[in-house]
Design a protein around this motif. Structure first.
Motif, PDB file in Angstrom:
ATOM      1  N   THR A   1       0.950  -1.135  -0.180  1.00  0.00           N
ATOM      2  CA  THR A   1       0.203  -0.011   0.287  1.00  0.00           C
ATOM      3  C   THR A   1       1.146   1.126  -0.189  1.00  0.00           C
ATOM      4  O   THR A   1       1.835   0.842  -0.442  1.00  0.00           O
ATOM      5  CB  THR A   1      -0.763  -0.252   1.250  1.00  0.00           C
TER       6      THR A   1
ATOM      7  N   SER B   1       2.954  -0.358   2.758  1.00  0.00           N
ATOM      8  CA  SER B   1       3.004  -1.884   2.420  1.00  0.00           C
ATOM      9  C   SER B   1       3.819  -2.322   3.102  1.00  0.00           C
ATOM     10  O   SER B   1       3.294  -3.345   3.866  1.00  0.00           O
ATOM     11  CB  SER B   1       2.610  -2.380   0.927  1.00  0.00           C
TER      12      SER B   1
ATOM     13  N   ALA C   1       3.356  -4.259   6.810  1.00  0.00           N
ATOM     14  CA  ALA C   1       2.932  -5.178   6.844  1.00  0.00           C
ATOM     15  C   ALA C   1       3.679  -6.772   6.895  1.00  0.00           C
ATOM     16  O   ALA C   1       3.757  -7.485   8.734  1.00  0.00           O
ATOM     17  CB  ALA C   1       2.458  -5.904   5.819  1.00  0.00           C
TER      18      ALA C   1
ATOM     19  N   PHE D   1      -9.476  -4.724   9.283  1.00  0.00           N
ATOM     20  CA  PHE D   1      -8.349  -4.714   7.922  1.00  0.00           C
ATOM     21  C   PHE D   1      -8.186  -3.802   6.525  1.00  0.00           C
ATOM     22  O   PHE D   1      -7.683  -3.061   6.749  1.00  0.00           O
ATOM     23  CB  PHE D   1      -7.943  -5.927   7.388  1.00  0.00           C
TER      24      PHE D   1
ATOM     25  N   LEU E   1      -6.255  -0.041   6.131  1.00  0.00           N
ATOM     26  CA  LEU E   1      -5.879   0.111   4.940  1.00  0.00           C
ATOM     27  C   LEU E   1      -6.494   1.364   4.523  1.00  0.00           C
ATOM     28  O   LEU E   1      -5.672   2.489   3.353  1.00  0.00           O
ATOM     29  CB  LEU E   1      -5.619  -0.794   3.691  1.00  0.00           C
TER      30      LEU E   1
ATOM     31  N   TYR F   1      -3.460  -0.742  11.012  1.00  0.00           N
ATOM     32  CA  TYR F   1      -3.100  -1.769   9.952  1.00  0.00           C
ATOM     33  C   TYR F   1      -2.240  -3.005  10.098  1.00  0.00           C
ATOM     34  O   TYR F   1      -2.110  -3.822   9.661  1.00  0.00           O
ATOM     35  CB  TYR F   1      -2.257  -1.058   8.531  1.00  0.00           C
TER      36      TYR F   1
ATOM     37  N   ASN G   1      -2.949  -6.503  10.484  1.00  0.00           N
ATOM     38  CA  ASN G   1      -2.770  -7.627   8.568  1.00  0.00           C
ATOM     39  C   ASN G   1      -2.019  -8.878   9.142  1.00  0.00           C
ATOM     40  O   ASN G   1      -2.091  -9.380   8.596  1.00  0.00           O
ATOM     41  CB  ASN G   1      -1.336  -6.658   8.119  1.00  0.00           C
TER      42      ASN G   1
ATOM     43  N   ALA H   1      -5.111 -10.419  10.280  1.00  0.00           N
ATOM     44  CA  ALA H   1      -5.691 -12.063   8.873  1.00  0.00           C
ATOM     45  C   ALA H   1      -4.433 -12.603   8.193  1.00  0.00           C
ATOM     46  O   ALA H   1      -4.932 -13.190   7.689  1.00  0.00           O
ATOM     47  CB  ALA H   1      -5.887 -10.145   7.841  1.00  0.00           C
ATOM     48  N   GLY H   2      -3.465 -12.453   7.968  1.00  0.00           N
ATOM     49  CA  GLY H   2      -2.343 -13.376   8.064  1.00  0.00           C
ATOM     50  C   GLY H   2      -2.377 -14.830   8.365  1.00  0.00           C
ATOM     51  O   GLY H   2      -2.164 -15.813   7.704  1.00  0.00           O
TER      52      GLY H   2
ATOM     53  N   LEU I   1      -5.513 -10.245   2.325  1.00  0.00           N
ATOM     54  CA  LEU I   1      -4.426  -8.432   1.595  1.00  0.00           C
ATOM     55  C   LEU I   1      -5.550  -8.368   0.698  1.00  0.00           C
ATOM     56  O   LEU I   1      -5.430  -7.413   0.986  1.00  0.00           O
ATOM     57  CB  LEU I   1      -3.313  -8.614   2.174  1.00  0.00           C
TER      58      LEU I   1
ATOM     59  N   ALA J   1      -8.959  -7.709   1.598  1.00  0.00           N
ATOM     60  CA  ALA J   1      -8.766  -6.053   2.357  1.00  0.00           C
ATOM     61  C   ALA J   1      -8.155  -4.313   2.145  1.00  0.00           C
ATOM     62  O   ALA J   1      -9.393  -3.277   1.710  1.00  0.00           O
ATOM     63  CB  ALA J   1      -7.442  -5.562   3.268  1.00  0.00           C
TER      64      ALA J   1
ATOM     65  N   TYR K   1       5.267  -6.133  -3.767  1.00  0.00           N
ATOM     66  CA  TYR K   1       4.388  -6.482  -2.842  1.00  0.00           C
ATOM     67  C   TYR K   1       5.039  -7.606  -3.431  1.00  0.00           C
ATOM     68  O   TYR K   1       5.737  -8.802  -2.644  1.00  0.00           O
ATOM     69  CB  TYR K   1       2.825  -7.133  -3.091  1.00  0.00           C
TER      70      TYR K   1
END
Length: 300
Positions: free
Chosen positions: A4, A7, A10, A93, A97, A177, A181, A184-185, A194, A197, A238
């Protein structure tokens, strides 16, 4: 950004259990991290060039929407089989973001890019201090605050108050975030969390962008620039970060991403002609050093 816009944060958030090679592998991994961070910051600088035509809200809408589409196409996330709690985490998330990007773009519309990233990074830095609970972390926090004070002495009076506020709140969203993150992972495989989100962030930012800029966002030139910025700020970072984390420990990765304020100042100078005074450069260096130090302290 980060990713992001920011990013790279993360990977700073959670333990990453990946093997990494020593020697040349570590050197190449460091190069990948730096390349990804450069891509993010220059992506933000080029996004600022869209502001006169699309506005800050329009620019972030284009960037986040294209990034979401790219991630959804590449990852093809599985949408079935998740509990309600999983979707709550993914939704939170996405809101963090989206909020982080919207607030950050509002900040760089008002203050120089280097100053905005320097103020924003205080959010993750404070999170590192709280999580670490070590006395040494307080020293790094003090160094960061001294850097912010020096930044003020070097020109805070020249900075837009609203821009400073947007950058600081974006930092709070960056910290949220990071936490979300990591959660969520743990609940979603691969980059599925991701991607979902990012789709939520797009649903939040796109109506705001359309409301602010209207049909201007559909101009072919703006669409092309929005896609390029999405690739620079999301697609390239990423990919490079995933490759880097196979070569580097997470702590080293996080220290390298602490260079974001300095790289942002460089991007702002080269792309936007945002020159900084020597005290402001020193302040940015102090905050970057404090961020790196806090990460290393927290990982010991």
């Amino acid at each position: 950004m980060t990713s992001t816009v920011q990013s790279s944060s993360a990977a700073t958030a959670a333990p990453v259990l990946l093997r990494h090679a020593a020697g040349r592998g570590s050197l190449s991994g460091a190069g990948l991290v730096l390349a990804g961070t450069v891509s993010v910051q220059f992506g933000s600088a080029f996004a600022a060039l869209l502001f006169p035509r699309a506005g800050a809200l329009g620019a972030v809408a284009l960037r986040v929407t294209f990034a979401a589409l790219l991630l959804l196409v590449i990852t093809r996330p599985r949408l079935g089989g998740y509990a309600r709690a999983d979707w709550v985490v993914a939704g939170g998330f996405g809101l963090a973001l989206g909020g982080m990007n919207i607030l950050f773009y509002q900040a760089i519309d008002r203050i120089p890019l280097g100053a905005a990233v320097t103020l924003e990074v205080l959010g993750p830095l404070l999170l590192s201090v709280v999580v670490s609970r070590r006395a040494a972390s307080l020293l790094w926090a003090a160094l960061a605050l001294a850097g912010v004070y020096l930044l003020g002495r070097g020109g805070f009076g020249e900075l837009n108050v609203a821009g400073v506020a947007f950058a600081l709140v974006a930092g709070v969203m960056w910290a949220a975030y990071i936490v979300l993150n990591a959660r969520a992972g743990a609940r979603f495989p691969r980059l599925d969390g991701l991607a979902i989100a990012m789709a939520v962030a797009a649903l939040v930012s796109l109506p705001l962008g359309i409301g602010a800029s209207g049909g201007t966002l559909l101009e072919p030139g703006l669409l092309a620039l929005g896609l390029a910025i999405a690739v620079m700020s999301s697609g390239v970072p990423y990919t490079l970060e995933l490759l880097a984390l196979r070569r580097l420990p997470a702590a080293t990765f996080a220290v390298l991403t602490s260079l974001a304020p300095a790289l942002a100042a460089t991007a702002g100078y080269l792309v936007l002609d945002q020159a900084l005074s020597l005290p402001q450069c020193a302040a940015i260096a102090m905050v970057a050093t404090a961020s790196a130090g806090a990460v290393r302290t927290g990982n010991r």
